[in-house]
Design a protein around this motif. Structure first.
Motif, short mmCIF file in Angstrom:
data_model
loop_
_atom_site.label_atom_id
_atom_site.label_comp_id
_atom_site.label_asym_id
_atom_site.label_seq_id
_atom_site.Cartn_x
_atom_site.Cartn_y
_atom_site.Cartn_z
N TYR A 124 -8.33 2.08 18.46
CA TYR A 124 -7.02 2.10 17.80
C TYR A 124 -5.92 2.44 18.80
CZ TYR A 124 -3.07 3.64 15.01
OH TYR A 124 -1.81 3.79 14.52
N ASP A 125 -6.17 3.41 19.69
CA ASP A 125 -5.18 3.74 20.73
C ASP A 125 -4.85 2.51 21.57
OD1 ASP A 125 -4.73 6.35 20.11
OD2 ASP A 125 -6.15 7.19 21.58
N ARG A 126 -5.90 1.77 21.92
CA ARG A 126 -5.67 0.56 22.71
C ARG A 126 -4.82 -0.45 21.93
NH1 ARG A 126 -10.27 0.34 26.77
NH2 ARG A 126 -11.07 2.45 26.54
N TYR A 127 -5.07 -0.52 20.63
CA TYR A 127 -4.30 -1.42 19.77
C TYR A 127 -2.82 -1.05 19.78
CZ TYR A 127 -2.35 -3.35 15.44
OH TYR A 127 -1.55 -3.98 14.54
N VAL A 128 -2.55 0.25 19.63
CA VAL A 128 -1.15 0.69 19.58
C VAL A 128 -0.47 0.42 20.92
CG1 VAL A 128 0.36 2.71 19.34
CG2 VAL A 128 -1.58 2.41 17.79
N ILE A 129 -1.18 0.69 22.01
CA ILE A 129 -0.59 0.44 23.33
C ILE A 129 -0.31 -1.04 23.51
CG2 ILE A 129 -1.12 0.44 25.82
CD1 ILE A 129 -2.70 3.11 25.20
N SER A 130 -1.24 -1.87 23.03
CA SER A 130 -1.10 -3.30 23.25
C SER A 130 -0.07 -3.94 22.33
CB SER A 130 -2.49 -3.95 23.10
OG SER A 130 -2.40 -5.21 22.52
N THR A 131 0.11 -3.42 21.12
CA THR A 131 0.99 -4.09 20.15
C THR A 131 2.25 -3.29 19.81
OG1 THR A 131 -0.11 -3.03 18.28
CG2 THR A 131 -1.00 -5.16 18.99
N GLY A 132 2.25 -1.99 20.03
CA GLY A 132 3.38 -1.16 19.63
C GLY A 132 3.49 -1.00 18.12
N ASP A 133 2.49 -1.46 17.40
CA ASP A 133 2.54 -1.42 15.93
C ASP A 133 2.38 0.02 15.42
OD1 ASP A 133 2.36 -1.90 13.23
OD2 ASP A 133 0.30 -2.67 13.31
N MET A 134 3.36 0.48 14.64
CA MET A 134 3.28 1.85 14.13
C MET A 134 3.02 1.90 12.62
SD MET A 134 3.40 3.50 16.82
CE MET A 134 3.78 5.22 16.54
N THR A 135 2.46 0.83 12.10
CA THR A 135 2.07 0.81 10.68
C THR A 135 1.12 1.97 10.37
OG1 THR A 135 2.21 -1.59 10.74
CG2 THR A 135 0.92 -0.65 8.95
N LYS A 136 1.27 2.57 9.18
CA LYS A 136 0.35 3.64 8.75
C LYS A 136 -1.10 3.11 8.79
CE LYS A 136 3.16 7.01 7.79
NZ LYS A 136 4.08 7.16 6.65
N THR A 137 -1.99 3.93 9.31
CA THR A 137 -3.34 3.45 9.61
C THR A 137 -4.43 4.36 9.05
OG1 THR A 137 -2.59 2.29 11.60
CG2 THR A 137 -4.91 2.93 11.54
N VAL A 138 -5.46 3.73 8.51
CA VAL A 138 -6.64 4.45 8.05
C VAL A 138 -7.80 4.14 9.00
CG1 VAL A 138 -8.41 4.58 6.23
CG2 VAL A 138 -5.98 4.49 5.61
N ILE A 139 -8.43 5.18 9.54
CA ILE A 139 -9.59 4.98 10.41
C ILE A 139 -10.84 5.39 9.64
CG2 ILE A 139 -10.73 5.66 12.57
CD1 ILE A 139 -7.99 5.99 13.82
N ALA A 140 -11.80 4.48 9.56
CA ALA A 140 -13.05 4.78 8.85
C ALA A 140 -13.91 5.68 9.73
CB ALA A 140 -13.80 3.49 8.53
N SER A 141 -14.24 6.86 9.21
CA SER A 141 -15.13 7.78 9.93
C SER A 141 -16.51 7.65 9.31
CB SER A 141 -14.61 9.21 9.78
OG SER A 141 -15.51 10.11 10.38
N THR A 142 -17.48 7.12 10.11
CA THR A 142 -18.72 6.63 9.51
C THR A 142 -19.87 7.63 9.54
OG1 THR A 142 -19.12 5.53 11.62
CG2 THR A 142 -18.24 4.19 9.83
N ALA A 143 -19.77 8.70 10.33
CA ALA A 143 -20.86 9.68 10.34
C ALA A 143 -20.32 11.08 10.59
CB ALA A 143 -21.90 9.34 11.41
N SER A 144 -21.05 12.06 10.09
CA SER A 144 -20.71 13.46 10.36
C SER A 144 -20.96 13.75 11.84
CB SER A 144 -21.61 14.36 9.51
OG SER A 144 -21.74 15.64 10.12
N PRO A 145 -20.08 14.56 12.48
CA PRO A 145 -20.29 14.88 13.89
C PRO A 145 -21.63 15.58 14.12
CG PRO A 145 -18.53 16.24 12.93
CD PRO A 145 -18.85 15.17 11.94
N PHE A 146 -22.15 16.24 13.10
CA PHE A 146 -23.44 16.94 13.25
C PHE A 146 -24.60 15.97 13.41
CE2 PHE A 146 -20.94 20.37 11.42
CZ PHE A 146 -21.37 21.44 12.18
N LYS A 147 -24.41 14.73 12.95
CA LYS A 147 -25.52 13.78 13.01
C LYS A 147 -25.75 13.32 14.46
CE LYS A 147 -27.84 10.61 10.16
NZ LYS A 147 -27.89 9.70 9.03
N PHE A 148 -24.71 13.37 15.27
CA PHE A 148 -24.84 12.97 16.68
C PHE A 148 -24.47 14.18 17.54
CE2 PHE A 148 -24.47 9.31 14.03
CZ PHE A 148 -25.50 8.52 14.50
N ASN A 149 -25.15 15.30 17.19
CA ASN A 149 -24.77 16.61 17.71
C ASN A 149 -24.78 16.72 19.23
OD1 ASN A 149 -27.49 16.40 17.83
ND2 ASN A 149 -27.96 18.18 16.57
#
Ligand SMILES: *Cc1c(COP(=O)(O)O)cnc(C)c1O
Length: 519
Positions: free
Chosen positions: A427-452
């Motif tokens: 997403y950071d790369r997307y913003v740098i490349s496009t300058g798009d500041m649209t409100k954004t939802v990022i899907a968080s797919t796993a608990s951090p504990f699962k890949f501890n």
């Protein structure tokens, strides 16, 4: 588009749900009910099932959802897709799946605001700590009702090959569900210690976990061979068994995933984060293209979406495809720190291609034939343009993934897993490349504990985690970051090991027959 403006078929599909039928992406079959579609899993011509009519949600309906809880939102969205289910039946399935007992959040999928522009959709509050629970908690109930409608009286045997997350989610979803058995094959040495313990300590009277001496591909190929073994099917039939699938090629697993994207939008309306009709971006860390395809279907229903951002790790076959129109799996398979996205054949892309080629089963069948014959295909310019209008794709590597986990923790005090970190970095790369500041939802797919291990390394540094075992790492993360270990991962080391079966790649069929008591 508002519902009133939608084409006639769409309205029919919406108002009279019973009219919804399904067809194959390769054109070989159509007119199937939702029940048929869910029990079959995959189409007989090798294609995937897709809806025949477009379901539409009006902005008014989305706004009305702000006042509903997650279960009510799910009933509303699933209803037009499940044409031959009554609303009561759908409600029954939903109410069994999205309970406080199964999900450790009242909201089921809480949306956490990270900064002015970005909200994180936490999809990992279910029993196995990854997003697969959102679909695999409801699929067993949908499948049982569907089997009842299609007159299926045989016991349904769900075969699963897993690289870690799907297996555990399927075991949890199907455990003690009458009329089903679930058999999970996992690569014996190809999953994390936590993932393995999650599976081999599984409780339930109808669940079986088998380690395979080989990698994930071996397990998957072995499972596919069992599916396609005509002689075995015949014996199974005589014994009163039939096979089905619980991976994302099954529409019944995909459609519940559309709910949380609409739900996130309703939450943003409710909190005043966005105005009605305001478009949002959705970023999804992607492997099999299932989760991001659910976001596509939400957008196709009328959810106001600007861009869908497809985030990959170094297995960047989708990044290349979306940027060039050439799908090429002839490349090195790379083991990364986001293993659930280590995949070179993204099955669900086939559904997107069908939708974006004006439903050309012929084109899709041609490309899929090229993929299986030569490992590559190229889509036409029109199709590529349509893909690029909605999708943006990028990828990142393990180093950047770890740096992202560290940065996000330092800046916001918020811990993310490796897959979510891939999404944030892309997403950071997307913003740098496009300058798009649209409100954004990022899907968080796993608990951090699962890949501890990776997460602890990113936050505390390699030196301070040296020599720590899996459970010491969980403790360190918990104490160091002030977070509770999720119930599904707590005390895993104290649980009884119930599944000890391990087999050679060539012995998988024999294992299935033994489990089912077939000679
Ligand atoms: C399965 C999985 C993914 C990939 O999802 P797809 O639907 O295959 O694209 C991403 N992250 C995690 C943690 C997963 O378990």
């Amino acid at each position: 588009m508002r519902r009133e403006d939608a084409p006639h078929v769409a309205r029919k599909a919406y108002f009279r749900g019973r009219e919804m039928f399904y067809r194959s992406t390769r054109g070989g079959i159509d007119g199937l009910t939702a029940s048929d579609t869910i029990t079959r899993g995959i189409a007989p011509d090798g294609g995937l099932f897709v809806p025949e009519s477009q379901v539409r949600l009006s902005l008014d309906e989305i706004e009305n959802m702000s006042a509903m809880n997650y279960a009510e939102r799910a009933v509303f969205i699933l209803k037009p897709f499940l044409g031959d289910f009554s609303e009561d039946e759908i409600r029954d399935c939903v109410n069994k799946a999205y309970t406080r007992e199964k999900f450790d959040s009242d909201r089921v999928v809480p949306l956490r605001k990270l900064n002015e522009n970005v909200s994180i959709l936490e999809l990992w509050h279910g029993p196995t700590c990854a997003f697969k629970d959102l679909a695999l908690q409801i699929l067993p109930h949908l499948l049982l009702k569907a089997a009842g409608k299609t007159g299926e009286s045989r016991e349904i045997v769900i075969l699963v090959a897993t690289s870690g997350d799907t297996g555990k989610a399927a075991l949890e979803g199907f455990k003690d569900v009458d009329g089903t058995k679930v058999i999970v094959f996992y690569p014996e040495d190809g999953v994390s210690r936590v993932q393995k313990l999650q599976m081999i300590t599984q409780e339930g009277s109808n669940v079986y976990t088998v380690g395979v001496k080989g990698n994930f591909d071996d397990a998957q190929n072995g499972a596919k061979e069992i599916f396609n073994d005509a002689a075995l099917r015949e014996v199974m039939d005589k014994k009163g068994y039939t096979f089905s699938s619980a991976n994302s090629i099954n529409w019944g697993r995909l459609v519940p995933q559309t709910v949380y994207y609409v739900s996130a939008y309703a939450d943003m309306l409710e909190s005043g984060e966005i105005k009605p009709g305001e478009k949002i971006n959705i970023v999804v860390p992607t492997g099999n293209f299932g989760n991001i395809l659910a976001a596509y279907y939400a957008a196709a229903m009328g959810l106001p979406v600007n861009r869908l951002i497809c985030a990959s790790n170094e297995n960047n076959v989708l990044t290349d495809f979306i940027n060039t129109g050439i799908y090429d799996r002839n490349r090195r398979f790379i083991k990364t720190l986001s293993p659930s996205m280590d995949i070179l054949i993204s099955s669900n892309l086939e559904r997107l291609l069908f939708e974006l080629t004006d439903h050309s089963g012929k084109k899709v069948a041609g490309w899929m034939a090229e993929l299986s014959a030569r490992g590559t295909y190229t889509v036409d310019k029109t199709t590529l343009k349509r893909i690029q209008k909605l999708f943006w794709a990028g990828f990142t590597n393990d180093d950047e993934t770890l740096k992202t986990i560290e940065c996000i923790y330092k800046e916001y005090g918020y811990l993310v897993d490796t897959h979510t970190a891939v999404a944030i970095d892309v997403y950071d790369r997307y913003v740098i490349s496009t300058g798009d500041m649209t409100k954004t939802v990022i899907a968080s797919t796993a608990s951090p504990f699962k890949f501890n291990e990776s997460v602890a390394k990113a936050v505390f540094g390699q030196e301070s985690i040296k020599g720590l075992g899996e459970f010491q790492l969980l403790d360190k993360l918990s104490k160091g970051c002030g977070l509770e270990i999720p119930p599904g991962l707590r005390d895993l080391d104290k649980k009884e090991i119930r599944h000890k079966l391990v087999c050679e790649r060539t012995q998988m069929k024999k294992a299935v027959m033994e489990i089912l008591g077939i000679q």
